[in-house]
Scaffold this motif. Structure first.
Motif: not given
Length: 197
Positions: A68-89
């Protein structure tokens, strides 16, 4: 880690996400939460890397088709203000009844020899619309007189394009391009009332 109360994703989907090596536990958990207890009819995974001012930025897209659905999932890598790795999904759930035009396009070399080893698909892309995003292209208007210097204003064209997945054998491998074509065909049949194979 995936919540124990959530059904496990199909092993081929998990294997494909694991192959990408891009925060697989996070990606699988995000997709699993969106899928819930629905059956996975088909899926597509695309791992992209782009070069920007901050260096190489990776992005992973997972499309999951349920009855019944199409699920679209995106994950991006980012760096926070201190340069540490983070991700947004982010996961978006689109009811199949809302899907508009589903377009599968293929660029083919030597089309006059299609079906032989001399001809090959050089690029394939899937474009989906469901009304969430409209793109407006504005260009200067012209008249038919090549010597005219008058200002004729602007012409515009609006088009729906909520997502485009583009793959080529050179960048993504022939197997991933084949999967894109299969997924697109299944999505077209299921979304437009003919059911899955």
């Amino acid at each position: 880690m995936t919540n124990a109360s959530q059904p496990a994703l199909p092993q081929p989907l998990r294997d494909r996400v694991d192959e990408c090596g891009f925060f697989p536990e996070l990606v699988e958990d995000s997709v699993s939460m969106a899928v819930g207890d629905e059956t996975v009819v088909d899926f597509l995974v695309q791992h992209e890397a782009t070069v920007g001012p901050e260096g190489i930025i990776r992005h992973l897209t997972v499309l999951v088709l349920t009855p019944g659905r199409l699920i679209v999932s995106h994950t991006d890598e980012e760096a926070d203000a201190r340069g540490r790795d983070s991700a947004v999904t982010t996961s978006e759930s689109v009811p199949l009844r809302l899907l508009g035009v589903i377009t599968l396009s293929r660029a083919v070399t030597h089309p006059e020899r299609y079906g032989t080893s001399d001809s090959a698909v050089s690029e394939t892309w899937l474009t989906l619309t469901w009304g969430a995003v409209r793109r407006l292209q504005v260009v200067p208007a012209h008249c038919g007189d090549p010597t005219c210097t008058a200002d004729h204003g602007f012409d515009g064209e609006t088009a729906g394009e909520d997502i485009m997945i583009r793959m080529s054998p050179a960048a993504d491998g022939a197997e991933n391009v084949r999967r894109l074509v299969e997924f697109s065909s299944t999505l077209q049949r299921l979304a437009h009332g003919q059911g899955a194979r």
